[in-house]
Design a protein around this motif. Structure first.
Motif, PDB file in Angstrom:
ATOM      1  N   LYS A   1       3.863   3.798 -16.533  1.00 22.65           N
ATOM      2  CA  LYS A   1       4.090   3.695 -15.093  1.00 22.65           C
ATOM      3  C   LYS A   1       2.831   3.216 -14.382  1.00 22.65           C
ATOM      4  O   LYS A   1       2.907   2.479 -13.392  1.00 22.65           O
ATOM      5  N   LEU A   2       1.678   3.619 -14.885  1.00 20.17           N
ATOM      6  CA  LEU A   2       0.429   3.173 -14.280  1.00 20.17           C
ATOM      7  C   LEU A   2       0.295   1.654 -14.384  1.00 20.17           C
ATOM      8  O   LEU A   2      -0.118   0.987 -13.429  1.00 20.17           O
ATOM      9  N   TYR A   3       0.669   1.110 -15.529  1.00 20.26           N
ATOM     10  CA  TYR A   3       0.592  -0.346 -15.714  1.00 20.26           C
ATOM     11  C   TYR A   3       1.518  -1.068 -14.742  1.00 20.26           C
ATOM     12  O   TYR A   3       1.130  -2.081 -14.142  1.00 20.26           O
ATOM     13  N   SER A   4       2.744  -0.569 -14.566  1.00 15.85           N
ATOM     14  CA  SER A   4       3.690  -1.234 -13.662  1.00 15.85           C
ATOM     15  C   SER A   4       3.174  -1.203 -12.225  1.00 15.85           C
ATOM     16  O   SER A   4       3.376  -2.158 -11.459  1.00 15.85           O
ATOM     17  N   ILE A   5       2.496  -0.127 -11.851  1.00 19.33           N
ATOM     18  CA  ILE A   5       1.918  -0.016 -10.506  1.00 19.33           C
ATOM     19  C   ILE A   5       0.793  -1.034 -10.330  1.00 19.33           C
ATOM     20  O   ILE A   5       0.736  -1.763  -9.338  1.00 19.33           O
ATOM     21  N   LEU A   6      -0.103  -1.111 -11.307  1.00 17.37           N
ATOM     22  CA  LEU A   6      -1.213  -2.064 -11.241  1.00 17.37           C
ATOM     23  C   LEU A   6      -0.712  -3.506 -11.262  1.00 17.37           C
ATOM     24  O   LEU A   6      -1.239  -4.372 -10.552  1.00 17.37           O
ATOM     25  N   GLN A   7       0.313  -3.766 -12.067  1.00 20.21           N
ATOM     26  CA  GLN A   7       0.866  -5.113 -12.173  1.00 20.21           C
ATOM     27  C   GLN A   7       1.487  -5.549 -10.846  1.00 20.21           C
ATOM     28  O   GLN A   7       1.317  -6.698 -10.415  1.00 20.21           O
ATOM     29  N   PHE A   8       2.203  -4.640 -10.194  1.00 20.22           N
ATOM     30  CA  PHE A   8       2.806  -4.961  -8.897  1.00 20.22           C
ATOM     31  C   PHE A   8       1.724  -5.299  -7.871  1.00 20.22           C
ATOM     32  O   PHE A   8       1.825  -6.296  -7.143  1.00 20.22           O
ATOM     33  N   LEU A   9       0.684  -4.479  -7.802  1.00 15.71           N
ATOM     34  CA  LEU A   9      -0.391  -4.719  -6.840  1.00 15.71           C
ATOM     35  C   LEU A   9      -1.100  -6.036  -7.130  1.00 15.71           C
ATOM     36  O   LEU A   9      -1.455  -6.784  -6.210  1.00 15.71           O
ATOM     37  N   TYR A  10      -1.297  -6.330  -8.402  1.00 16.28           N
ATOM     38  CA  TYR A  10      -1.971  -7.571  -8.802  1.00 16.28           C
ATOM     39  C   TYR A  10      -1.143  -8.796  -8.413  1.00 16.28           C
ATOM     40  O   TYR A  10      -1.682  -9.803  -7.934  1.00 16.28           O
ATOM     41  N   GLU A  11       0.175  -8.711  -8.609  1.00 14.76           N
ATOM     42  CA  GLU A  11       1.045  -9.855  -8.328  1.00 14.76           C
ATOM     43  C   GLU A  11       1.320 -10.026  -6.837  1.00 14.76           C
ATOM     44  O   GLU A  11       1.363 -11.154  -6.333  1.00 14.76           O
ATOM     45  N   GLN A  12       1.514  -8.916  -6.133  1.00 11.74           N
ATOM     46  CA  GLN A  12       1.907  -8.997  -4.726  1.00 11.74           C
ATOM     47  C   GLN A  12       0.730  -8.934  -3.754  1.00 11.74           C
ATOM     48  O   GLN A  12       0.794  -9.497  -2.657  1.00 11.74           O
ATOM     49  N   PHE A  13      -0.338  -8.235  -4.146  1.00  8.54           N
ATOM     50  CA  PHE A  13      -1.488  -8.064  -3.253  1.00  8.54           C
ATOM     51  C   PHE A  13      -2.790  -8.282  -4.020  1.00  8.54           C
ATOM     52  O   PHE A  13      -3.594  -7.360  -4.182  1.00  8.54           O
ATOM     53  N   PRO A  14      -3.012  -9.486  -4.538  1.00 10.66           N
ATOM     54  CA  PRO A  14      -4.230  -9.744  -5.316  1.00 10.66           C
ATOM     55  C   PRO A  14      -5.484  -9.442  -4.497  1.00 10.66           C
ATOM     56  O   PRO A  14      -5.565  -9.788  -3.319  1.00 10.66           O
ATOM     57  N   GLY A  15      -6.417  -8.751  -5.147  1.00 13.33           N
ATOM     58  CA  GLY A  15      -7.661  -8.413  -4.472  1.00 13.33           C
ATOM     59  C   GLY A  15      -7.603  -7.151  -3.641  1.00 13.33           C
ATOM     60  O   GLY A  15      -8.593  -6.777  -3.001  1.00 13.33           O
ATOM     61  N   LEU A  16      -6.446  -6.464  -3.645  1.00 12.38           N
ATOM     62  CA  LEU A  16      -6.314  -5.247  -2.839  1.00 12.38           C
ATOM     63  C   LEU A  16      -7.338  -4.205  -3.271  1.00 12.38           C
ATOM     64  O   LEU A  16      -7.544  -3.971  -4.459  1.00 12.38           O
ATOM     65  N   LYS A  17      -7.967  -3.569  -2.283  1.00 11.85           N
ATOM     66  CA  LYS A  17      -8.965  -2.537  -2.563  1.00 11.85           C
ATOM     67  C   LYS A  17      -8.497  -1.191  -2.024  1.00 11.85           C
ATOM     68  O   LYS A  17      -7.686  -1.127  -1.103  1.00 11.85           O
ATOM     69  N   ASN A  18      -9.029  -0.133  -2.613  1.00 11.60           N
ATOM     70  CA  ASN A  18      -8.703   1.200  -2.111  1.00 11.60           C
ATOM     71  C   ASN A  18      -9.568   1.500  -0.889  1.00 11.60           C
ATOM     72  O   ASN A  18     -10.338   0.653  -0.422  1.00 11.60           O
ATOM     73  N   GLU A  19      -9.465   2.716  -0.368  1.00 11.61           N
ATOM     74  CA  GLU A  19     -10.183   3.066   0.857  1.00 11.61           C
ATOM     75  C   GLU A  19     -11.697   2.975   0.695  1.00 11.61           C
ATOM     76  O   GLU A  19     -12.427   2.792   1.672  1.00 11.61           O
ATOM     77  N   ASP A  20     -12.187   3.116  -0.540  1.00 16.68           N
ATOM     78  CA  ASP A  20     -13.630   3.058  -0.786  1.00 16.68           C
ATOM     79  C   ASP A  20     -14.119   1.652  -1.122  1.00 16.68           C
ATOM     80  O   ASP A  20     -15.288   1.455  -1.456  1.00 16.68           O
ATOM     81  N   GLY A  21     -13.208   0.674  -1.068  1.00 15.68           N
ATOM     82  CA  GLY A  21     -13.612  -0.710  -1.273  1.00 15.68           C
ATOM     83  C   GLY A  21     -13.593  -1.192  -2.706  1.00 15.68           C
ATOM     84  O   GLY A  21     -14.167  -2.239  -3.025  1.00 15.68           O
ATOM     85  N   TYR A  22     -12.923  -0.457  -3.605  1.00 18.47           N
ATOM     86  CA  TYR A  22     -12.855  -0.860  -5.010  1.00 18.47           C
ATOM     87  C   TYR A  22     -11.513  -1.530  -5.300  1.00 18.47           C
ATOM     88  O   TYR A  22     -10.473  -1.111  -4.797  1.00 18.47           O
ATOM     89  N   SER A  23     -11.547  -2.568  -6.135  1.00 21.95           N
ATOM     90  CA  SER A  23     -10.376  -3.409  -6.362  1.00 21.95           C
ATOM     91  C   SER A  23      -9.481  -2.875  -7.486  1.00 21.95           C
ATOM     92  O   SER A  23      -9.967  -2.509  -8.560  1.00 21.95           O
ATOM     93  N   TYR A  24      -8.168  -2.887  -7.228  1.00 25.40           N
ATOM     94  CA  TYR A  24      -7.214  -2.508  -8.267  1.00 25.40           C
ATOM     95  C   TYR A  24      -7.112  -3.592  -9.345  1.00 25.40           C
ATOM     96  O   TYR A  24      -6.722  -3.304 -10.476  1.00 25.40           O
ATOM     97  N   ASP A  25      -7.460  -4.844  -8.998  1.00 20.81           N
ATOM     98  CA  ASP A  25      -7.504  -5.900 -10.011  1.00 20.81           C
ATOM     99  C   ASP A  25      -8.482  -5.527 -11.123  1.00 20.81           C
ATOM    100  O   ASP A  25      -8.228  -5.780 -12.308  1.00 20.81           O
ATOM    101  N   ASP A  26      -9.613  -4.943 -10.737  1.00 18.66           N
ATOM    102  CA  ASP A  26     -10.614  -4.528 -11.723  1.00 18.66           C
ATOM    103  C   ASP A  26     -10.022  -3.536 -12.717  1.00 18.66           C
ATOM    104  O   ASP A  26     -10.273  -3.610 -13.922  1.00 18.66           O
TER     105      ASP A  26
END
Length: 278
Positions: free
Chosen positions: A120-145
């Motif tokens: 499930k973690l992979y599907s969440i990361l994959q969705f964010l990568y495909e739909q919101f590339p470069g999205l960062k969390n509140e502390d400024g770290y990227s989910y792409d990473d």
């Protein structure tokens, strides 16, 4: 049946009907999911009504903080993710309020499944990568990473890791590729893996991911095995400084003793000395 029993039965029936109706009218607790039902009034409300979704999001945020009902939290997060996936990206890409909701829902989902359910973690990361590339969390770290590291360290798929890194706009992507190749292909020593990790803050998405998925503990053991090949003897303090680059050791001293292949002694300075296995 006497009068008292009849009265008690009527009260139970009334309570049961009221409780059932209350649950059905509660958008969060309602059991309906899009993956199980093609048509449902409550689900249609959630799909089309921003305020209804926002009410659920606020309830989920409270549950996320209290963690006193993880089953309901997981159900609610799944319900909202299915609603998001059902909606076309063209429906929400220009809707800033809906996008903000999506970020909250997927951020909570990521934290909920981290270290628990890699699928499930992979599907969440994959969705964010495909739909919101470069999205960062509140502390400024990227989910792409995180996806780069997930592909190499969890999926053991260096090809996908490189694909994600090539298309990523993150400044850390090439550094993470190096970290990945050390892990998968051993292009450098395990000490170099920790040297790279030390460049990331300990509250970063990358560090927290590697810690909570037990990868850091795995690499600590690899370091110990490398030390056993290189040194006749070495103090644990030297291992911490030279190999772990002063990062906090995940394993306790007792656990390290158990995993060290050689013997362990305590010298006159009360330092733990790791001796090579003869």
């Amino acid at each position: 049946m006497n009068t008292d029993e009849e009265t008690l039965k009527r009260r139970r029936d009334k309570f049961s009907k009221e409780a059932t109706l209350q649950i059905r009218n509660d958008l969060l607790r309602d059991a309906a999911l899009l993956s199980r039902s093609s048509s449902d009034a409550n689900l249609e409300t959630i799909i089309n009504d921003y305020a209804a979704r926002e009410k659920i999001v606020r309830e989920l945020e409270q549950l996320f903080q209290s963690r006193d009902n993880d089953a309901l939290l997981e159900h609610g997060l799944r319900k909202l993710r299915e609603v998001i996936v059902r909606r076309s990206s063209s429906d929400y890409k220009n809707d800033s309020k809906f996008v903000a909701q999506i970020h909250k829902i997927y951020s909570m989902s990521y934290e909920f499944y981290l270290g628990k359910n890699n699928t499930k973690l992979y599907s969440i990361l994959q969705f964010l990568y495909e739909q919101f590339p470069g999205l960062k969390n509140e502390d400024g770290y990227s989910y792409d990473d995180v996806l780069i590291i997930f592909c190499s360290h969890i999926s053991k798929d260096i090809y996908e890791c490189l694909q994600v890194a090539r298309s990523s706009i993150s400044k850390s992507s090439m550094l993470l590729v190096q970290l990945s190749l050390i892990y998968t292909d051993r292009i450098d020593s395990s000490a170099s893996w920790f040297e790279i990790l030390a460049r990331f803050r300990q509250d970063s998405l990358i560090y927290q991911f590697l810690e909570r998925t037990k990868i850091i503990a795995e690499m600590e053991l690899r370091c110990l095995n490398d030390c056993n090949l290189v040194y006749r003897q070495i103090s644990l303090k030297a291992v911490e400084r030279v190999w772990y680059h002063n990062l906090p050791i995940v394993e306790s001293d007792d656990e390290l003793r158990k995993k060290w292949k050689g013997s362990v002694i305590i010298n006159s300075k009360e330092e733990m000395i790791l001796m090579r296995k003869k």
